[in-house]
Design a protein around this motif. Structure first.
Motif, short mmCIF file in Angstrom:
data_model
loop_
_atom_site.label_atom_id
_atom_site.label_comp_id
_atom_site.label_asym_id
_atom_site.label_seq_id
_atom_site.Cartn_x
_atom_site.Cartn_y
_atom_site.Cartn_z
N VAL B 57 -38.40 -3.75 -55.81
CA VAL B 57 -37.61 -2.52 -56.31
C VAL B 57 -37.09 -1.98 -54.78
O VAL B 57 -37.61 -1.89 -54.19
CB VAL B 57 -38.39 -1.27 -56.87
N PHE B 58 -36.05 -1.59 -54.99
CA PHE B 58 -35.07 -1.72 -53.67
C PHE B 58 -35.29 -0.38 -52.91
O PHE B 58 -35.26 -0.26 -51.51
CB PHE B 58 -33.60 -1.38 -54.20
N TRP B 59 -35.97 0.71 -53.12
CA TRP B 59 -36.14 2.17 -52.57
C TRP B 59 -38.49 1.94 -51.92
O TRP B 59 -38.94 3.14 -51.11
CB TRP B 59 -36.58 3.26 -53.40
N LEU B 60 -38.83 0.86 -52.76
CA LEU B 60 -40.11 0.67 -51.91
C LEU B 60 -40.37 0.66 -50.27
O LEU B 60 -41.53 0.89 -49.86
CB LEU B 60 -41.02 -0.84 -52.77
N HIS B 61 -39.56 -0.45 -49.80
CA HIS B 61 -40.19 -0.83 -48.61
C HIS B 61 -39.21 0.34 -47.39
O HIS B 61 -39.16 -0.63 -46.79
CB HIS B 61 -39.07 -1.85 -48.17
N ASN B 62 -38.03 1.36 -48.16
CA ASN B 62 -37.05 1.80 -46.69
C ASN B 62 -37.50 3.08 -47.56
O ASN B 62 -36.83 3.56 -48.55
CB ASN B 62 -35.87 0.96 -47.62
N PRO B 63 -38.00 3.61 -47.10
CA PRO B 63 -37.93 5.07 -46.83
C PRO B 63 -36.74 5.62 -47.61
O PRO B 63 -36.94 6.93 -47.62
CB PRO B 63 -39.64 5.84 -46.78
N SER B 64 -36.09 5.92 -46.92
CA SER B 64 -35.03 6.42 -46.57
C SER B 64 -33.93 7.22 -48.20
O SER B 64 -33.92 8.35 -47.66
CB SER B 64 -33.36 6.01 -46.22
N TYR B 65 -34.52 6.34 -48.92
CA TYR B 65 -33.42 6.29 -49.70
C TYR B 65 -34.78 7.94 -50.82
O TYR B 65 -34.40 9.03 -51.09
CB TYR B 65 -33.87 5.36 -51.51
N LEU B 66 -36.35 7.93 -50.71
CA LEU B 66 -36.75 9.08 -51.05
C LEU B 66 -36.62 10.16 -50.27
O LEU B 66 -36.32 11.54 -50.78
CB LEU B 66 -38.30 8.51 -50.59
N TYR B 67 -36.22 9.82 -48.84
CA TYR B 67 -35.85 11.31 -47.90
C TYR B 67 -34.89 11.90 -48.66
O TYR B 67 -34.64 13.51 -48.37
CB TYR B 67 -35.64 11.14 -46.08
N SER B 68 -33.97 11.23 -48.87
CA SER B 68 -32.31 11.35 -49.24
C SER B 68 -32.31 11.88 -50.62
O SER B 68 -32.11 13.34 -50.91
CB SER B 68 -31.42 10.63 -49.60
N ILE B 69 -33.15 11.50 -50.85
CA ILE B 69 -33.39 13.01 -52.71
C ILE B 69 -33.91 13.98 -51.62
O ILE B 69 -34.10 14.55 -52.79
CB ILE B 69 -34.60 12.49 -53.61
N LEU B 70 -34.92 14.03 -51.24
CA LEU B 70 -35.64 15.02 -50.66
C LEU B 70 -35.08 16.07 -50.21
O LEU B 70 -34.72 17.41 -50.68
CB LEU B 70 -36.49 14.59 -49.58
N GLY B 71 -33.83 15.50 -49.53
CA GLY B 71 -32.92 16.20 -49.34
C GLY B 71 -31.51 16.81 -49.94
O GLY B 71 -31.60 17.98 -49.53
N ALA B 72 -31.74 16.00 -50.80
CA ALA B 72 -30.79 16.59 -52.00
C ALA B 72 -30.88 17.05 -52.14
O ALA B 72 -30.45 18.27 -52.74
CB ALA B 72 -29.96 15.20 -52.84
N SER B 73 -32.81 17.26 -53.10
CA SER B 73 -33.25 18.41 -53.58
C SER B 73 -33.05 19.54 -52.96
O SER B 73 -32.58 20.93 -53.59
CB SER B 73 -34.57 18.24 -54.01
N LEU B 74 -33.69 20.08 -51.44
CA LEU B 74 -33.36 20.85 -51.09
C LEU B 74 -31.82 22.16 -50.59
O LEU B 74 -32.08 22.43 -51.02
CB LEU B 74 -33.78 20.71 -48.95
N LEU B 75 -30.95 20.36 -50.30
CA LEU B 75 -30.23 21.17 -50.29
C LEU B 75 -29.61 22.04 -51.56
O LEU B 75 -28.65 22.87 -51.91
CB LEU B 75 -28.50 20.25 -49.79
N THR B 76 -29.63 21.18 -52.40
CA THR B 76 -29.44 22.17 -53.99
C THR B 76 -29.99 23.20 -54.37
O THR B 76 -29.50 24.22 -54.89
CB THR B 76 -29.64 21.11 -55.62
N ILE B 77 -30.95 22.96 -54.19
CA ILE B 77 -32.40 24.88 -53.83
C ILE B 77 -31.65 25.83 -53.24
O ILE B 77 -31.52 26.51 -53.87
CB ILE B 77 -32.85 24.39 -53.14
N PHE B 78 -31.28 25.39 -52.35
CA PHE B 78 -30.82 26.25 -51.39
C PHE B 78 -29.05 26.82 -51.59
O PHE B 78 -28.94 28.26 -51.37
CB PHE B 78 -30.94 25.69 -49.72
#
Lengths: 204, 204, 204
Positions: B57-78
């Protein structure tokens, strides 16, 4: 130690299965609906975790998990037919206990498979919350994980406490207890004071 | 080239995560609901694709995807807290861009794993549409993929254009651009002229 | 023998795909909604089974399943446009036939992968019922498997008959027929006499 884990795990599955059976009761489902909801709640989260990790799915070769679900369903059915309801405090305590255990187990399994910390925490959340999520989708309720007081946030918190303890070279057993206590106490606090995480300002 | 792909992929995940966060806002969910919906929308389709392909699964060994989701969520909230809403045209353009990219990437990954063309196109559809499908099921809306103007049909069309370009020995880079443009333009046309694919005659 | 199996399997997929297309018609979905629902109903259960067993997903390398879904969808569309409806008895018979076949195939595949009997029966239930479950979730109906007359119970019953026949060293072909007949006849009885499995006493 390993045998202990297995017993704890079975109890976690049974506790979650009871919560599934209770939802089936509330939705006035019949026999098989009870077992389906009990099963997806009990082993759904761990199954998704194992499939994503490409680990052997934990209940495949060990029927004790399925018997545990069956036993928990029957118990709930008998109890509800005799008493008509369960004390909410008992259910929530049991659920919180199962949650605490599942989160730490999920994180540990991901670490065993060599995942980075953040991925391991996500796996803890999946293990703890996704069974209940499927249960709610099937029962056509709004998933508790999206609405209920800090439900998933407590999983993240417990997972972070656990991985950070390990990072500081604290013994695994102590780290586990710390992770579970962190999950449990945040969840208890969230229920008691109806905490939630408002991030949007909605105009009223 | 590969590094480019990774960046495009991250942008695709972020764009889809924003669409998930927006649904969470519309449904008045709180903190974690936002992150859950952003995550399932951003990486849900690719996860199902990888699990079915038995690929890691592509995001398993590469946390950048999870950080990208986190960043996008925060951005949307703000953003939403400051502005109150997003221009629909921006969202739809971003979503169409993400879709075009995901479809081609999904088809390519399936071909890398030796799948026949039709299976590869199905994988493109799964990558592009299934994240949003889970988002809608969790948010208790009718899945957009079942209703919206040619949403999935554009994925099929883009996937077919891409695989056919490859069949005619067109260079991979050009085939990719062709596939993405095909997806994008059909989607844009479908939104603009409210196209849909009526197959049943319903008596009125 | 193996070739026979493949043909039966294709028919099972087609029959289930038709049931998915019919739900799409009832929900007034358009072109792609029909194909999505037909596909998840036809191959959803088997896909989940294979993913959990960590077996290669059965339709990946064999496009005939996808063509079978496409054919069944088109056929249903043409039929419904011409006649306006299908006789309920035809649908239910076809569905029961597909169910009987899928359950036995699912159990057998799990046994091939060395699973214990109870796990194999669970896999039979997943193969037979989970496609329809996803269909109902996407179409926003209460999953039939949770409500309908003994739907899943017939799967369990057929699975147990099949595994018990094998335990008593009955030839595989005869055990299969016994398992299918068991599923079929219990399902037919359940539909005819509206059987259900009330486990809770609800106060009226």
């Amino acid at each position: 130690m390993e045998a202990w884990f297995h017993w704890f795990d079975l109890i976690g599955v049974a506790v979650f299965a009871i919560s599934g059976a209770l939802v089936a009761h509330r939705k006035k489902l019949d026999g098989f609906g009870v077992i389906v909801l009990a099963a997806v709640t009990g082993i759904g989260g761990g199954t998704i975790r194992d499939v994503i990790l490409d680990a052997p799915v934990f209940w495949l070769h060990n029927p004790s998990y399925l018997y545990s679900i069956l036993g928990a369903s029957l118990l709930t059915i008998f109890w509800l037919n005799k008493r008509g309801s369960m004390r909410k405090i008992i259910i929530e305590s049991a659920d919180a206990l199962g949650l605490a255990f599942f989160v730490v187990m999920g994180v540990q399994k991901a670490l065993d498979y060599g995942m980075p910390n953040i991925t391991a925490v996500v796996m803890g959340v999946i293990t703890g919350c996704f069974g209940g999520m499927i249960r709610d989708v099937l029962a056509r309720s709004t998933p508790m994980v999206l609405k209920s007081e800090l439900y998933a946030t407590t999983c993240i918190f417990g997972g972070i406490v656990y991985t950070q303890c390990l990072n500081f070279d604290i013994a695994k057993e102590i780290a586990m207890i710390a992770g579970m206590l962190a999950t449990l106490s945040l969840r208890a606090a969230a229920i008691k004071w109806r905490l939630s995480l408002h991030v949007f300002k909605y105009p009223n």
